[in-house]
Design a protein around this motif. Structure first.
Motif, PDB file in Angstrom:
ATOM      1  N   LYS A  34       0.834  -1.214   0.000  1.00 23.19           N
ATOM      2  CA  LYS A  34       0.000   0.000   0.000  1.00 23.19           C
ATOM      3  C   LYS A  34       0.862   1.255   0.000  1.00 23.19           C
ATOM      4  CE  LYS A  34      -3.917  -2.097   2.430  1.00 23.19           C
ATOM      5  NZ  LYS A  34      -4.674  -2.136   3.714  1.00 23.19           N
ATOM      6  N   GLU A  35       1.957   1.232   0.752  1.00 23.64           N
ATOM      7  CA  GLU A  35       2.860   2.385   0.787  1.00 23.64           C
ATOM      8  C   GLU A  35       3.479   2.629  -0.585  1.00 23.64           C
ATOM      9  OE1 GLU A  35       5.740   1.917   3.865  1.00 23.64           O
ATOM     10  OE2 GLU A  35       4.236   1.827   5.473  1.00 23.64           O
ATOM     11  N   LEU A  36       3.874   1.537  -1.257  1.00 20.79           N
ATOM     12  CA  LEU A  36       4.445   1.672  -2.593  1.00 20.79           C
ATOM     13  C   LEU A  36       3.398   2.187  -3.572  1.00 20.79           C
ATOM     14  CD1 LEU A  36       6.671   1.343  -4.677  1.00 20.79           C
ATOM     15  CD2 LEU A  36       6.126  -1.108  -4.811  1.00 20.79           C
ATOM     16  N   TYR A  37       2.190   1.646  -3.483  1.00 17.21           N
ATOM     17  CA  TYR A  37       1.100   2.109  -4.352  1.00 17.21           C
ATOM     18  C   TYR A  37       0.874   3.603  -4.153  1.00 17.21           C
ATOM     19  CZ  TYR A  37      -3.442   2.153  -6.713  1.00 17.21           C
ATOM     20  OH  TYR A  37      -4.470   2.421  -7.574  1.00 17.21           O
ATOM     21  N   SER A  38       0.810   4.029  -2.898  1.00 23.05           N
ATOM     22  CA  SER A  38       0.577   5.440  -2.585  1.00 23.05           C
ATOM     23  C   SER A  38       1.706   6.313  -3.121  1.00 23.05           C
ATOM     24  CB  SER A  38       0.443   5.616  -1.070  1.00 23.05           C
ATOM     25  OG  SER A  38       0.256   6.963  -0.724  1.00 23.05           O
ATOM     26  N   PHE A  39       2.944   5.824  -3.020  1.00 23.23           N
ATOM     27  CA  PHE A  39       4.095   6.573  -3.516  1.00 23.23           C
ATOM     28  C   PHE A  39       3.997   6.778  -5.023  1.00 23.23           C
ATOM     29  CE2 PHE A  39       8.298   6.418  -5.540  1.00 23.23           C
ATOM     30  CZ  PHE A  39       8.899   7.536  -4.973  1.00 23.23           C
ATOM     31  N   VAL A  40       3.687   5.693  -5.744  1.00 23.05           N
ATOM     32  CA  VAL A  40       3.577   5.788  -7.202  1.00 23.05           C
ATOM     33  C   VAL A  40       2.422   6.711  -7.579  1.00 23.05           C
ATOM     34  CG1 VAL A  40       3.100   4.498  -9.330  1.00 23.05           C
ATOM     35  CG2 VAL A  40       4.593   3.504  -7.583  1.00 23.05           C
ATOM     36  N   GLU A  41       1.290   6.562  -6.906  1.00 25.52           N
ATOM     37  CA  GLU A  41       0.115   7.373  -7.213  1.00 25.52           C
ATOM     38  C   GLU A  41       0.381   8.858  -6.982  1.00 25.52           C
ATOM     39  OE1 GLU A  41      -4.587   6.590  -6.530  1.00 25.52           O
ATOM     40  OE2 GLU A  41      -3.366   6.724  -4.722  1.00 25.52           O
ATOM     41  N   ARG A  42       1.106   9.171  -5.892  1.00 31.49           N
ATOM     42  CA  ARG A  42       1.413  10.579  -5.584  1.00 31.49           C
ATOM     43  C   ARG A  42       2.319  11.211  -6.639  1.00 31.49           C
ATOM     44  NH1 ARG A  42       2.632   8.652  -0.465  1.00 31.49           N
ATOM     45  NH2 ARG A  42       4.832   9.170  -0.800  1.00 31.49           N
TER      46      ARG A  42
ATOM     47  N   VAL B  44      -3.568  12.364 -20.262  1.00 31.13           N
ATOM     48  CA  VAL B  44      -2.153  12.042 -20.158  1.00 31.13           C
ATOM     49  C   VAL B  44      -1.805  11.788 -18.697  1.00 31.13           C
ATOM     50  CG1 VAL B  44      -1.507  14.493 -20.061  1.00 31.13           C
ATOM     51  CG2 VAL B  44       0.214  12.781 -20.665  1.00 31.13           C
ATOM     52  N   ALA B  45      -1.057  10.720 -18.467  1.00 30.62           N
ATOM     53  CA  ALA B  45      -0.539  10.398 -17.138  1.00 30.62           C
ATOM     54  C   ALA B  45       0.980  10.511 -17.215  1.00 30.62           C
ATOM     55  CB  ALA B  45      -0.956   8.986 -16.716  1.00 30.62           C
ATOM     56  N   ILE B  46       1.528  11.404 -16.393  1.00 25.67           N
ATOM     57  CA  ILE B  46       2.967  11.687 -16.442  1.00 25.67           C
ATOM     58  C   ILE B  46       3.617  11.249 -15.141  1.00 25.67           C
ATOM     59  CG2 ILE B  46       4.712  13.478 -16.704  1.00 25.67           C
ATOM     60  CD1 ILE B  46       2.649  15.134 -18.229  1.00 25.67           C
ATOM     61  N   ALA B  47       4.591  10.340 -15.238  1.00 24.29           N
ATOM     62  CA  ALA B  47       5.324   9.874 -14.059  1.00 24.29           C
ATOM     63  C   ALA B  47       6.401  10.887 -13.691  1.00 24.29           C
ATOM     64  CB  ALA B  47       5.949   8.512 -14.335  1.00 24.29           C
ATOM     65  N   LYS B  48       6.493  11.200 -12.396  1.00 25.50           N
ATOM     66  CA  LYS B  48       7.477  12.163 -11.913  1.00 25.50           C
ATOM     67  C   LYS B  48       8.736  11.495 -11.365  1.00 25.50           C
ATOM     68  CE  LYS B  48       4.735  15.633 -12.738  1.00 25.50           C
ATOM     69  NZ  LYS B  48       5.031  16.581 -13.842  1.00 25.50           N
TER      70      LYS B  48
ATOM     71  N   ALA C   8      -1.742   3.831 -13.352  1.00 22.21           N
ATOM     72  CA  ALA C   8      -2.287   4.859 -14.244  1.00 22.21           C
ATOM     73  C   ALA C   8      -3.712   4.498 -14.655  1.00 22.21           C
ATOM     74  CB  ALA C   8      -1.402   5.015 -15.472  1.00 22.21           C
ATOM     75  N   LYS C   9      -3.964   3.225 -14.917  1.00 20.38           N
ATOM     76  CA  LYS C   9      -5.314   2.790 -15.297  1.00 20.38           C
ATOM     77  C   LYS C   9      -6.303   3.020 -14.156  1.00 20.38           C
ATOM     78  CE  LYS C   9      -5.443  -1.285 -17.341  1.00 20.38           C
ATOM     79  NZ  LYS C   9      -5.086  -2.683 -17.699  1.00 20.38           N
TER      80      LYS C   9
ATOM     81  N   VAL D 168      -9.506   5.762 -14.015  1.00 18.27           N
ATOM     82  CA  VAL D 168     -10.882   5.427 -13.636  1.00 18.27           C
ATOM     83  C   VAL D 168     -11.377   6.372 -12.547  1.00 18.27           C
ATOM     84  CG1 VAL D 168     -12.367   3.684 -12.554  1.00 18.27           C
ATOM     85  CG2 VAL D 168     -10.724   2.997 -14.319  1.00 18.27           C
ATOM     86  N   LYS D 169     -10.523   6.624 -11.555  1.00 20.42           N
ATOM     87  CA  LYS D 169     -10.879   7.532 -10.466  1.00 20.42           C
ATOM     88  C   LYS D 169     -11.102   8.958 -11.004  1.00 20.42           C
ATOM     89  CE  LYS D 169      -8.421   7.009  -6.770  1.00 20.42           C
ATOM     90  NZ  LYS D 169      -7.313   7.134  -5.776  1.00 20.42           N
ATOM     91  N   TYR D 170     -10.233   9.391 -11.884  1.00 18.16           N
ATOM     92  CA  TYR D 170     -10.332  10.740 -12.451  1.00 18.16           C
ATOM     93  C   TYR D 170     -11.618  10.899 -13.256  1.00 18.16           C
ATOM     94  CZ  TYR D 170      -8.689  15.070 -14.688  1.00 18.16           C
ATOM     95  OH  TYR D 170      -8.559  16.358 -15.100  1.00 18.16           O
ATOM     96  N   VAL D 171     -11.905   9.920 -14.126  1.00 17.16           N
ATOM     97  CA  VAL D 171     -13.090   9.977 -14.968  1.00 17.16           C
ATOM     98  C   VAL D 171     -14.361   9.900 -14.123  1.00 17.16           C
ATOM     99  CG1 VAL D 171     -14.400   8.667 -16.696  1.00 17.16           C
ATOM    100  CG2 VAL D 171     -11.967   9.123 -17.046  1.00 17.16           C
ATOM    101  N   THR D 172     -14.331   9.100 -13.077  1.00 16.75           N
ATOM    102  CA  THR D 172     -15.476   9.008 -12.159  1.00 16.75           C
ATOM    103  C   THR D 172     -15.755  10.364 -11.519  1.00 16.75           C
ATOM    104  OG1 THR D 172     -14.974   6.679 -11.681  1.00 16.75           O
ATOM    105  CG2 THR D 172     -16.415   7.825 -10.145  1.00 16.75           C
TER     106      THR D 172
END
Length: 239
Positions: free
Chosen positions: A115-123, A209-213, A226-227, A231-235
């Motif tokens: 979950k921590e890794l997921y949150s890091f990537v998402e941020r 567009v999804a841009i990785a930092k 990103a997928k 989905v969250k963004y479109v929702t």
């Protein structure tokens, strides 16, 4: 990496030390994947195994919906028959419960790392629309920019909505179209215009567009998250 069979609780030798050996080897391999920022498919497998443990602990049954798509309904029914026999054996069930008691906190701890890794990537993933966004957002194009580099991975996406008795779910399917190098002459907006000319089947598509930092593996982290983020963004747009 070392994997854990979907029916590891009931498969093979029903011995605490043996099951402990299997579990620790699997969790060590999962952590190694996380250390390399490879979140998938191991994170999904961890969630599946954890949910099954909770179901067995609470209801002494297996739940088909918790299993990955690679196990068929027929295979699950065979597994369920084996499990029913075990449940009716008090001595065997006591061993199963001992294994569950040992395994649950270890799964919880490893899942927290995931979950921590997921949150890091998402941020560190920024999503924004490309050009004018139409009213219909459930299909279109996803432009994915890894870091570093100037390459854009182009996907066509389709979001589907399905629901059960309790809640509504959204799933997303993507298909890779091409990978292009961007520059001053090839912006995301220009790429969208080019796709409009070349692909008539989507006359007025949404594009995001999804841009990785930060650097992250494409298939094992960037694309899956990103997928989900799309989905969250479109929702949110439809709310």
């Amino acid at each position: 990496m070392s994997t854990l069979p979907v029916n590891w609780l009931t498969e093979g030798l029903l011995d605490f030390e043996y099951k402990k050996y299997l579990l620790l080897a699997y969790l060590k391999a999962a952590r190694n994947e996380f250390n390399k920022q490879r979140l998938y498919p191991v994170f999904s497998d961890l969630i599946m195994h954890y949910r099954n443990l909770q179901q067995v602990k609470a209801h002494k049954q297996l739940v088909y919906e918790s299993f990955p798509k690679r196990i068929s309904r027929a295979d699950f029914e065979k597994l369920e028959l084996v499990y029913e026999k075990i449940v009716n054996d008090d001595e065997t069930m006591q061993q199963i419960e001992e294994i569950i008691q040992y395994a649950t906190p270890l799964f919880t701890e490893t899942l927290e790392e995931g979950k921590e890794l997921y949150s890091f990537v998402e941020r560190h993933l920024e999503i924004s629309p490309v050009g004018i966004t139409p009213m219909y957002h459930n299909e279109g194009y996803l432009f994915l920019d890894a870091f570093p580099g100037k390459e854009t991975h182009v996907y066509v996406y389709n979001i589907t909505v399905f629901e059960n008795t309790y809640e509504k779910y959204r799933g997303i399917n993507t298909k890779h179209l091409q990978t292009v190098r961007r520059g001053l002459a090839q912006t995301h907006e220009q790429l969208k215009v080019q796709l409009l000319r070349e692909r008539q089947e989507l006359p007025n598509p949404a594009a995001f567009v999804a841009i990785a930092k930060v650097p992250m593996p494409l298939e094992q982290a960037l694309l899956p998250i990103a997928k989900r983020s799309l989905v969250k963004y479109v929702t949110g747009l439809a709310a």
